[in-house]
Design a protein around this motif. Sequence first.
Motif, PDB file in Angstrom:
ATOM      1  N   SER A 276      31.775 -17.205 -29.343  1.00  0.00           N
ATOM      2  CA  SER A 276      31.860 -18.231 -28.308  1.00  0.00           C
ATOM      3  C   SER A 276      32.677 -17.792 -27.097  1.00  0.00           C
ATOM      4  CB  SER A 276      32.478 -19.508 -28.883  1.00  0.00           C
ATOM      5  OG  SER A 276      33.838 -19.293 -29.246  1.00  0.00           O
ATOM      6  N   LEU A 277      33.237 -16.571 -27.118  1.00  0.00           N
ATOM      7  CA  LEU A 277      33.984 -16.091 -25.960  1.00  0.00           C
ATOM      8  C   LEU A 277      33.064 -16.010 -24.742  1.00  0.00           C
ATOM      9  CD1 LEU A 277      36.087 -13.242 -27.636  1.00  0.00           C
ATOM     10  CD2 LEU A 277      36.991 -15.370 -26.647  1.00  0.00           C
ATOM     11  N   PRO A 278      33.588 -16.278 -23.565  1.00  0.00           N
ATOM     12  CA  PRO A 278      32.716 -16.334 -22.376  1.00  0.00           C
ATOM     13  C   PRO A 278      32.280 -14.946 -21.914  1.00  0.00           C
ATOM     14  CG  PRO A 278      35.015 -16.600 -21.746  1.00  0.00           C
ATOM     15  CD  PRO A 278      34.989 -16.608 -23.255  1.00  0.00           C
ATOM     16  N   ASN A 279      31.179 -14.925 -21.179  1.00  0.00           N
ATOM     17  CA  ASN A 279      30.740 -13.714 -20.498  1.00  0.00           C
ATOM     18  C   ASN A 279      31.468 -13.674 -19.156  1.00  0.00           C
ATOM     19  OD1 ASN A 279      29.477 -11.717 -19.021  1.00  0.00           O
ATOM     20  ND2 ASN A 279      27.409 -12.269 -19.671  1.00  0.00           N
ATOM     21  N   ASN A 280      32.647 -13.059 -19.152  1.00  0.00           N
ATOM     22  CA  ASN A 280      33.477 -13.123 -17.948  1.00  0.00           C
ATOM     23  C   ASN A 280      32.916 -12.292 -16.799  1.00  0.00           C
ATOM     24  OD1 ASN A 280      34.187 -10.748 -19.425  1.00  0.00           O
ATOM     25  ND2 ASN A 280      36.079 -10.576 -18.246  1.00  0.00           N
ATOM     26  N   TYR A 281      32.052 -11.306 -17.090  1.00  0.00           N
ATOM     27  CA  TYR A 281      31.503 -10.513 -15.991  1.00  0.00           C
ATOM     28  C   TYR A 281      30.559 -11.342 -15.123  1.00  0.00           C
ATOM     29  CZ  TYR A 281      29.033  -7.064 -13.253  1.00  0.00           C
ATOM     30  OH  TYR A 281      28.490  -6.392 -12.202  1.00  0.00           O
ATOM     31  N   SER A 282      29.769 -12.187 -15.723  1.00  0.00           N
ATOM     32  CA  SER A 282      28.863 -13.020 -14.937  1.00  0.00           C
ATOM     33  C   SER A 282      29.641 -13.922 -13.992  1.00  0.00           C
ATOM     34  CB  SER A 282      27.974 -13.852 -15.862  1.00  0.00           C
ATOM     35  OG  SER A 282      27.079 -13.022 -16.575  1.00  0.00           O
ATOM     36  N   ALA A 283      30.787 -14.435 -14.468  1.00  0.00           N
ATOM     37  CA  ALA A 283      31.620 -15.268 -13.595  1.00  0.00           C
ATOM     38  C   ALA A 283      32.172 -14.452 -12.438  1.00  0.00           C
ATOM     39  CB  ALA A 283      32.773 -15.874 -14.402  1.00  0.00           C
ATOM     40  N   PHE A 294      23.501  -8.158 -16.254  1.00  0.00           N
ATOM     41  CA  PHE A 294      23.002  -8.757 -17.492  1.00  0.00           C
ATOM     42  C   PHE A 294      21.913  -9.795 -17.245  1.00  0.00           C
ATOM     43  CE2 PHE A 294      27.363  -7.428 -18.518  1.00  0.00           C
ATOM     44  CZ  PHE A 294      27.116  -6.617 -19.613  1.00  0.00           C
ATOM     45  N   ALA A 295      21.717 -10.200 -16.004  1.00  0.00           N
ATOM     46  CA  ALA A 295      20.700 -11.205 -15.703  1.00  0.00           C
ATOM     47  C   ALA A 295      19.311 -10.648 -16.002  1.00  0.00           C
ATOM     48  CB  ALA A 295      20.804 -11.638 -14.249  1.00  0.00           C
ATOM     49  N   LYS A 296      18.436 -11.503 -16.488  1.00  0.00           N
ATOM     50  CA  LYS A 296      17.119 -11.074 -16.971  1.00  0.00           C
ATOM     51  C   LYS A 296      16.295 -10.411 -15.882  1.00  0.00           C
ATOM     52  CE  LYS A 296      13.006 -12.773 -19.374  1.00  0.00           C
ATOM     53  NZ  LYS A 296      12.332 -13.965 -19.963  1.00  0.00           N
ATOM     54  N   ILE A 301      18.704  -1.811 -15.530  1.00  0.00           N
ATOM     55  CA  ILE A 301      18.223  -1.367 -16.834  1.00  0.00           C
ATOM     56  C   ILE A 301      19.357  -0.687 -17.582  1.00  0.00           C
ATOM     57  CG2 ILE A 301      16.564   0.100 -18.043  1.00  0.00           C
ATOM     58  CD1 ILE A 301      14.833  -0.032 -15.500  1.00  0.00           C
ATOM     59  N   GLU A 302      19.649  -1.149 -18.786  1.00  0.00           N
ATOM     60  CA  GLU A 302      20.673  -0.477 -19.600  1.00  0.00           C
ATOM     61  C   GLU A 302      20.033   0.700 -20.328  1.00  0.00           C
ATOM     62  OE1 GLU A 302      24.205  -1.280 -22.886  1.00  0.00           O
ATOM     63  OE2 GLU A 302      22.716  -2.842 -22.513  1.00  0.00           O
ATOM     64  N   VAL A 303      20.717   1.848 -20.295  1.00  0.00           N
ATOM     65  CA  VAL A 303      20.149   3.072 -20.865  1.00  0.00           C
ATOM     66  C   VAL A 303      21.157   3.766 -21.765  1.00  0.00           C
ATOM     67  CG1 VAL A 303      18.571   3.451 -18.930  1.00  0.00           C
ATOM     68  CG2 VAL A 303      20.861   4.476 -18.872  1.00  0.00           C
ATOM     69  N   LEU A 304      20.622   4.601 -22.639  1.00  0.00           N
ATOM     70  CA  LEU A 304      21.439   5.431 -23.528  1.00  0.00           C
ATOM     71  C   LEU A 304      20.695   6.725 -23.768  1.00  0.00           C
ATOM     72  CD1 LEU A 304      23.879   5.725 -25.532  1.00  0.00           C
ATOM     73  CD2 LEU A 304      22.347   4.809 -27.289  1.00  0.00           C
ATOM     74  N   TRP A 305      21.422   7.823 -23.657  1.00  0.00           N
ATOM     75  CA  TRP A 305      20.821   9.117 -24.012  1.00  0.00           C
ATOM     76  C   TRP A 305      21.541   9.644 -25.246  1.00  0.00           C
ATOM     77  CZ3 TRP A 305      20.785  14.385 -21.019  1.00  0.00           C
ATOM     78  CH2 TRP A 305      19.688  15.138 -21.466  1.00  0.00           C
ATOM     79  N   PHE A 306      22.603  10.400 -25.085  1.00  0.00           N
ATOM     80  CA  PHE A 306      23.343  10.878 -26.251  1.00  0.00           C
ATOM     81  C   PHE A 306      24.501   9.941 -26.573  1.00  0.00           C
ATOM     82  CE2 PHE A 306      21.302  14.905 -25.095  1.00  0.00           C
ATOM     83  CZ  PHE A 306      20.985  15.421 -26.343  1.00  0.00           C
ATOM     84  N   TYR A 307      24.925   9.947 -27.817  1.00  0.00           N
ATOM     85  CA  TYR A 307      26.110   9.208 -28.244  1.00  0.00           C
ATOM     86  C   TYR A 307      26.854  10.081 -29.245  1.00  0.00           C
ATOM     87  CZ  TYR A 307      29.133   5.277 -29.090  1.00  0.00           C
ATOM     88  OH  TYR A 307      30.240   4.470 -29.138  1.00  0.00           O
ATOM     89  N   PRO A 308      28.212  10.085 -29.251  1.00  0.00           N
ATOM     90  CA  PRO A 308      29.132   9.200 -28.555  1.00  0.00           C
ATOM     91  C   PRO A 308      29.275   9.515 -27.069  1.00  0.00           C
ATOM     92  CG  PRO A 308      30.158  10.174 -30.514  1.00  0.00           C
ATOM     93  CD  PRO A 308      28.912  10.946 -30.238  1.00  0.00           C
ATOM     94  N   ARG A 309      29.707   8.486 -26.345  1.00  0.00           N
ATOM     95  CA  ARG A 309      30.052   8.646 -24.945  1.00  0.00           C
ATOM     96  C   ARG A 309      31.537   8.974 -24.819  1.00  0.00           C
ATOM     97  NH1 ARG A 309      26.431   3.563 -22.754  1.00  0.00           N
ATOM     98  NH2 ARG A 309      24.628   4.807 -22.109  1.00  0.00           N
ATOM     99  N   ALA A 310      31.869   9.728 -23.782  1.00  0.00           N
ATOM    100  CA  ALA A 310      33.255  10.143 -23.601  1.00  0.00           C
ATOM    101  C   ALA A 310      34.185   8.943 -23.457  1.00  0.00           C
ATOM    102  CB  ALA A 310      33.366  11.050 -22.376  1.00  0.00           C
ATOM    103  N   ASN A 507      18.348  -3.238 -24.969  1.00  0.00           N
ATOM    104  CA  ASN A 507      18.333  -4.680 -24.731  1.00  0.00           C
ATOM    105  C   ASN A 507      19.775  -5.110 -24.454  1.00  0.00           C
ATOM    106  OD1 ASN A 507      18.341  -7.476 -24.844  1.00  0.00           O
ATOM    107  ND2 ASN A 507      16.941  -7.594 -26.582  1.00  0.00           N
ATOM    108  N   PRO A 508      20.094  -5.531 -23.229  1.00  0.00           N
ATOM    109  CA  PRO A 508      21.493  -5.847 -22.893  1.00  0.00           C
ATOM    110  C   PRO A 508      22.070  -7.002 -23.688  1.00  0.00           C
ATOM    111  CG  PRO A 508      20.009  -6.545 -21.137  1.00  0.00           C
ATOM    112  CD  PRO A 508      19.183  -5.731 -22.090  1.00  0.00           C
ATOM    113  N   ASN A 509      21.231  -7.785 -24.359  1.00  0.00           N
ATOM    114  CA  ASN A 509      21.727  -8.914 -25.153  1.00  0.00           C
ATOM    115  C   ASN A 509      22.026  -8.544 -26.600  1.00  0.00           C
ATOM    116  OD1 ASN A 509      21.418 -10.798 -22.989  1.00  0.00           O
ATOM    117  ND2 ASN A 509      19.219 -10.808 -23.373  1.00  0.00           N
TER     118      ASN A 509
END
Length: 541
Positions: A276-283, A294-296, A301-310, A507-509
Amino acid sequence: MQQRTLIFWTAASSGMANHARFLLPRRIKPRKLDLGDCTSNCRYGDDEGQALEISAKNGLRFSTVFGAEQMKSSGMWRIRRWTITIACPAILVFFAALAGSYVVAQEATYSPPKATLLGSSPHPIYSSDPNDAWNRIFYFLFSRRVETRLSDLFPDGAPFVDGISTRLFERDEIGDRAIDPLYPSHFVNIGSRLVLTDPAYSDFEKALQDALDEKAQRSAIARALMQSDLWGAHDILFYPFLPEGEKELGQRRLATLDLISRLMWKIALTPEEIKSLPNNYSAAAREHSFPDVFAKDSGWIEVLWFYPRAHDSVAGFRRTSRVFLKLNHPQQSLQRFLNGMPDRVESDPLDGLDGVALVTQLMLVDSQGKIMPTSLTLEVQVRFFETVSAGTIKPNDGTLKMMDGSFERARLQVCEISRKLFVREPESGGLIPEEESSPAYNGRYAFAEGEAANQGPNLPMLVEPPLQVTMRARCAFCHGDGLAQLNTFSIARPRRPRSSPPVKQLNPNEHETAKLAIAEKEKRRDFQALLAYFDRHIVRH
């Protein structure tokens, strides 16, 4: 050093690493290899079958068994001249493209920068009462007077030598921003020693105990932020000092670790509270005109290539970094466009992009001892790539000439968390914008840590006071003068065959990168030790 780590540094004047240092189990001393001496392959290994081969011609190769996994014989990696991350199944390796830059080994001798606690009383972060237990805890974790040098971006620092002030300056840091506690603690352990040494130790211990004893209820946002900060302090204090320091401060370290662990459990949120914590970035996006990635229908576009990230690894996998791209026009095949990003980074890094964003979000340990992702954003960095006219170009303004003859410049937007603002005005989102010209400390991922300097062959490493630069200059350290370097795709790959996995669209959600970070964190000894405190109070079915 218990965990096995391979760490390298490179010189900016060369496309190859000038030196390499690798740390294996404690019984094996770090070794330094000059690649100039490698007319043929140089190979180091131990009796557990771990081996590293390095050659001046071909770079480096992992062979035989490293950790628990077999390295493929084709795992030959080339070193680029900018900051890169090499990702392979068993290890994450950082390369810093800065001449003479070193990474710390425990055996090194330091000449540390100075940092002390602020002389003023605690700032009213969690309540209006400076003597509030949580305000006092925050003071010991974050408030510092730092001795710093100034870059020539700040004329008051004159005189300068090689763009750096010859004088030292003091800078007071309250610490209410997107940083880890107990700094400086990356290159040197000054921050943890400060709070474990009298007279600070007894006051810090009392603040923790008072917080454990209090009956008042704190808000979910306050508890989330405090637990995150305590988690950072826990992980720093979990690992012992060198023998001499442990003999002096080891008992206090363990006593403080106990109090921190107990307080983390006491203030832990339930799974329902975390969700239930708010999405403070949207605010914050609404209030400060940041792109709502994060808006539809935002086009990001959220992306990922290799993981872990630094970013995740350096943070001990207590938070997750999320990368978003903004395309400048629709693509007939989005997947083909994404898969081509690594090659465009080498040739024309801005081709097809209007911008890139890095969003860092917190993770928390819930009341059942389970790590959960959250919607709480700690920091946002956005770079917009804009076409400019030739007549507006100024010297050293970061403008790049593209392959088609046009000129591009990156516009930077940064915002960081303010706990004080977020606790008192949750609807604000608690994120405060930073200007490109705002003072910042040069460096990679840590805050006010100082800079490692090469004194020459066979001489100990020197850690110099941190250098104050602008926010834009700090970002340029990793992303180039034009801020065009996309490190997500600056990963060295086998030269032959030149193959790599596809770039994933996320999927950002779904908190997909957080799930990867959680899986990494759950393997670590620092989290296993913390989990024991939760297990004492939890009845598991």
